[in-house]
Motif scaffolding. Structure first.
Motif: not given
Length: 309
Positions: A261-275, A297-302
């Motif tokens: 979760x910490x990695x995901x949050x730090x990436x989001x703060x940089x404008x980078x979403x996780x898929x 494929x569904x996660x990429x579409x989402x």
């Protein structure tokens, strides 16, 4: 040193074992034992099982928590491979332990043999580890060929051709299952081609250097890090990412599994979403190869739907 001794022990023991020769032809209803196939990764195991139906047994002995590309079998597991009717190889120097033991050449099936000219050479990367698999690097040859679903179809066709030659009485049934399986893989391939067109060259990131065939087939403009989902990136990793984003302004990173979760949050703060886009090289915790790739494929579409909203 310890690993070298283990490899030497496996090699010497394997060379000293007598290899029994099973019948060349096995089929249902003949009184002979089913064709026994050993595989080195999950995509090959799943595909072979779909093709065989009830005409044989597919063995994939790698523990679920270990990356099959870097698995080291023990002596009993090596002997089991030696005694199989068929051993399905991925090609591209995958499962390097096989080069250190004696295996019957006439039972080895390189599923990538028909497209050796399309394999991707890669530079030696940093040494790192994936849990109990030990230290390794991703240098030499990119090996996740099945993430190009066109190449995966060709792997399946090679397997089907070989199995039909071993089970001629079952050839028609195997051919029918092959056609059905190829149709399913083709539909996923088309979906990924459409997603690649929708991304239209936009920069993306990969958490790990395992998406080379995926990126080439579906024309994704990706750059790879060497990050693990169960580990927090070091400061040097973040510095490398910041430098990369200066000229490769990605808004999404594909991950092999859910990052911390910490990695995901730090990436989001940089404008980078996780898929999460699981490579599917090892046995999934639930579902199978088809459902796992469909979920990817569904996660990429989402992601694209949210981005375009």
């Amino acid at each position: 040193m310890r690993m070298s001794l283990l490899i030497l022990t496996l090699a010497l023991a394997a060379c000293g074992q007598g290899v029994s020769t099973p019948p060349d032809s096995n089929s249902e209803g003949t009184g002979q034992r089913p064709l026994e196939i050993y595989t080195v990764n999950y995509p090959l195991a799943w595909g072979a099982k779909q093709l065989l139906g009830g005409a044989g047994q597919v063995r994939f002995p790698v523990p679920a928590d270990i990356d099959p590309a870097f698995w080291q079998p023990d002596l009993n597991e090596v002997v089991a491979f030696q005694q199989a009717d068929m051993i399905l190889l991925n090609g591209a120097n995958y499962a390097r332990w096989m080069s250190r033991v004696s295996l019957p050449d006439n039972r080895l099936v390189d599923s990538s043999r028909d497209f050796a000219d399309r394999l991707i050479a890669v530079d030696t990367g940093p040494v790192h580890s994936h849990g109990p698999a030990g230290d390794h690097s991703h240098g030499g040859m990119a090996f996740t060929v099945w993430l190009d679903l066109d190449l995966y179809q060709r792997q399946l066709q090679t397997i089907a051709t070989t199995v039909k030659s071993k089970l001629p009485q079952q050839a028609n049934s195997i051919a029918a299952r092959e056609s059905e399986l190829i149709d399913k893989i083709t539909e996923m391939d088309k979906a990924l081609m459409a997603l690649g067109r929708e991304f239209n060259g936009a920069p993306i990131l990969y958490s790990h250097p395992v998406y080379q065939y995926f990126g080439r087939r579906y024309q994704f403009n990706g750059r790879a890090m060497h990050w693990e989902p169960d580990q927090l990136p070091q400061q040097s990793d973040w510095s490398e990412l910041h430098a990369l984003l200066e000229h490769h302004r990605a808004a999404v990173m594909l991950w092999e599994d859910d990052p911390m979760p910490e990695t995901r949050a730090a990436l989001k703060a940089l404008g980078v979403e996780v898929v999460v886009f699981r490579p599917m090289g090892k046995r999934p915790k639930e579902g199978d190869f088809l459902s796992g790739m469909t979920a990817n494929i569904d996660r990429l579409k989402a992601y694209l739907h949210v981005r375009g909203a």
